[in-house]
Design a protein around this motif. Sequence first.
Motif, PDB file in Angstrom:
ATOM      1  N   TRP A 187       7.418  53.546  58.790  1.00  0.00           N
ATOM      2  CA  TRP A 187       8.419  52.799  59.553  1.00  0.00           C
ATOM      3  C   TRP A 187       8.414  53.190  61.035  1.00  0.00           C
ATOM      4  O   TRP A 187       8.676  52.354  61.905  1.00  0.00           O
ATOM      5  CB  TRP A 187       9.809  52.986  58.949  1.00  0.00           C
ATOM      6  CG  TRP A 187       9.998  52.182  57.703  1.00  0.00           C
ATOM      7  CD1 TRP A 187      10.143  52.630  56.430  1.00  0.00           C
ATOM      8  CD2 TRP A 187      10.039  50.748  57.611  1.00  0.00           C
ATOM      9  NE1 TRP A 187      10.265  51.591  55.539  1.00  0.00           N
ATOM     10  CE2 TRP A 187      10.211  50.415  56.241  1.00  0.00           C
ATOM     11  CE3 TRP A 187       9.953  49.722  58.546  1.00  0.00           C
ATOM     12  CZ2 TRP A 187      10.283  49.105  55.798  1.00  0.00           C
ATOM     13  CZ3 TRP A 187      10.039  48.415  58.095  1.00  0.00           C
ATOM     14  CH2 TRP A 187      10.206  48.105  56.748  1.00  0.00           C
ATOM     15  N   ARG A 247      13.677  48.785  62.545  1.00  0.00           N
ATOM     16  CA  ARG A 247      12.703  49.635  61.866  1.00  0.00           C
ATOM     17  C   ARG A 247      12.960  51.122  62.152  1.00  0.00           C
ATOM     18  O   ARG A 247      12.827  51.965  61.260  1.00  0.00           O
ATOM     19  CB  ARG A 247      11.289  49.255  62.299  1.00  0.00           C
ATOM     20  CG  ARG A 247      10.851  47.894  61.776  1.00  0.00           C
ATOM     21  CD  ARG A 247       9.508  47.454  62.341  1.00  0.00           C
ATOM     22  NE  ARG A 247       9.061  46.208  61.722  1.00  0.00           N
ATOM     23  CZ  ARG A 247       7.904  45.603  62.022  1.00  0.00           C
ATOM     24  NH1 ARG A 247       7.097  46.128  62.939  1.00  0.00           N
ATOM     25  NH2 ARG A 247       7.564  44.475  61.407  1.00  0.00           N
ATOM     26  N   ARG A 266      15.817  52.276  60.090  1.00  0.00           N
ATOM     27  CA  ARG A 266      15.404  52.477  58.695  1.00  0.00           C
ATOM     28  C   ARG A 266      14.674  53.820  58.550  1.00  0.00           C
ATOM     29  O   ARG A 266      14.889  54.566  57.588  1.00  0.00           O
ATOM     30  CB  ARG A 266      14.503  51.336  58.246  1.00  0.00           C
ATOM     31  CG  ARG A 266      14.180  51.380  56.765  1.00  0.00           C
ATOM     32  CD  ARG A 266      13.774  50.016  56.256  1.00  0.00           C
ATOM     33  NE  ARG A 266      13.656  49.993  54.803  1.00  0.00           N
ATOM     34  CZ  ARG A 266      13.522  48.898  54.091  1.00  0.00           C
ATOM     35  NH1 ARG A 266      13.518  47.710  54.694  1.00  0.00           N
ATOM     36  NH2 ARG A 266      13.414  48.945  52.775  1.00  0.00           N
TER      37      ARG A 266
END
Length: 887
Positions: A738, A757, A760
Amino acid sequence: MVSAYLPAPDDVTAPAGVTGAGASLPAAIAQEPSWYLHRPRLDALLERLQGEEAKILGLWDAAGSGKTTLMAAWARRLHTMGHEVAWFAAQDLVDTVGPADVLSRLVTPAASSVPPGELVVFVDDVHLLDPVTLAGLLAQFGQSARGTRFVLAARYRPFSGTAPLEAAGVLIECPDDTLAFTPAEIALLALQHGITLPVEDAAVLWRHTGGWATGLALALTLRATEGDSTGLRRFNGDNRAVADYLAAEVVIDLDDGDREVLMHSAVSELVPLELSVALTHRTDAGDVLARIARHNTLVGRETDASGSDAYRFHPILLAYLQAEGRRRDAADATARHLLACRWYSDRADGAAALEQSLLAREPGRIGETLERFGLELALTGSTERVGRALRRIHGVVASTATLALRLLLEAPYFPARRRAHQLLLAADASISGAVSADEVDATGPVSAAGPGRRERWSAVVAALHAFAATERADIEVRLNGLHSADPADARPVDLAVDLLAATAEGRCLDELGHPAAAEATLRDAAESAKAAGYDWLFLLASDLAATAAAHGGNWRHVAMLEDQLTAAAPGNAWPVDVVGGRAMLYGLVRRYERCEPVDAGVLAALAVSAGPWLDSGVSVPARALQLLVQLDEASHPRQSLDHLTLLMREVGSEHPRALSLCCVPLIALSGALDGRAEAQLFVRLVERVLGEESLEALLLRFLLVPPTRAGHPAEERLRAAAVEERTCWRGATIVSAWVALAAVADISGRHVECDARLLRALRLADQLGAERALIAVGGQGASLIRARLGRLGDLDDFARHVLRRADRLRPAERVPAPERSQGGSVLTQRERELLRELPFHQSVADIARKRNVSPNTVKTHLRNIYQKLEATNRAEAVVIAQDRGLL
């Protein structure tokens, strides 16, 4: 003055005197010896003496424990700080009459020159004073002039006069064993003697000496003289120099009757009073031991686990007394240990019973004790003791129980599978009643378990078969066998067998492709084992549960289970078995992935894989982690990189999770130092071992292709794999994926996608404990976090934590402080950004498009970078930047 770190059988007392800032300390204590080890934790005692009420600090410990050496160090420290120091030994006070006269002798000589509150009086060997005089003296000390303080040393606690002073806070007493060296301090002390002592040797020496200073001095002197670590591991109270010291300083004052009670009682470190009476055949044994304990801290009175009176023998004294007893009458010594074995067996104390059978050196009794208590001892974690017992009777006694126990100590990993297969065949033959004079493993005749135990050991062997099965058909057969008639009869009434069988069942379910059911079964077995006190089985079931959770892609459960294993790991206890070694390794890997310090000594010990307790499943990952840590710390990482690359090429296929741990740092550094072609070779190794569709392989191929403003050709493929989370070998790889995806989105101007992203990656790293994944690849993730700090919502605090870790690991990357080259020239912000592009083997045009500048501007920056780094080309600039921590 006693030298606690050089072998000196007699006290060498410093002359009495008063010194201060303008005077010299007595010659015997003035100079700090080169072998002296400063231990800061002991200085806390002296600092407590500076309290409002405190006036007396008492060091009550055995001869040779280092009291005088410690007081001398304190005297030097206080003298340096400008305090007046008075130094006396009890011999200096023999002609005094009463406590008042003693106090006058100690304090009056300094009265005219010492300001109030500036005098510290050290008195050594106060146990030599008359008890009545000493009690009165303590009272006089408590009423002395405000600020005048006393540090007293004695071989045992004064009989009276201390309780009211301690209650009033006037007296500070050194707690039991405070002066004893810890294993870590033993390793440091060895360095003072010019000896590098492995952590396991330090632990063994600590167990054998109890941290007793004189014993350590003798042991290290022996090691320095002979250069043989095996002799160091055997060192104990049976050493001639130690024995002479103890005979002269401890035993010599005892009459024959007391000496006999002491020697006959010394069958173990903690001896219940009832057992002592049985061993000595004297009803007054407790009175004798109590009298000895009052005069010698090497013997202590306490209560055992049952709440009964007991006496504890210092390890060094215990070894001396046992050796001396065998020398005097070996048959009588054996009889005492056999009596103690029966005594402990009758009370179901299996650990103590087995230890006594080992000391008795009777193979038949060892085998009987193992058959009765061996399974519980192994499951609770006494694997070292069980292993010693099995080695002692190797080739002499073999039964279903001993064969099963030998297998159990290697389960479920079985590093020598052919040997394990032979042992299983022998165990099957034993269960069926077949007796062979030549057992397949050449351990002697095989006999079936005794009446009432046959079903139990049959069930254990069935579980071991399930652990050892590798082929799917065999696994299915063994899984069904765990529920067959004979084991089922044992399991409901035998918790140990039931939990072992449940653990084997969970392992079989995982091997058959049912990770969720396996994890549930194993976690239930682990929790039940923990509640029952089966610590070894708890570690094993938790380890297998973590493996099952990983196979199921449940990485949050993996992190939780690994933390659970870390918390329950045996710490620095040595030796450890394979299960304990794996738990310790989990803890070290967790610390590494969280960017926390890793214990180099423990890591080195695990990497060696010495003895019967560890195998390549521990040593190879430990060695890989050791090299990864060195990559972080080395100013020139080339050697560590080469060793790590070679290790993974040689054994990475047998240790895929170790390869997964190494792959991202290896590809980043290998690509920077060796070029794309060499990095591609490593990628092919990862593809072959972890699978072409594994997240690790996809991520490495992704990292080798530089992104552009248009994105990355493999971006969607990597994103899909990262979302699924089931194709990786370590949870940290998902975080790395990620981060790489966020970096591509950032470069291509998709800032909202980049933020999502990155969030995350941050959340996963927080949940999995994978901060290092955010700092890898030249600090790519850390750079993205810095640009968004304050806009990360509930993850802002964690993000700051990551940046602090990044700053500690790579201080040269701190922003906005520019890096300096060795010659002092400063890299500008733009040059630093461009420098981070160099390891990716992009053309000037590629970098120009990525940075939205002209190729000529890139060339100008490159010339400046080469000049400031004193490099002649891009590859050399990358090497220099890596060496200086700029990448």
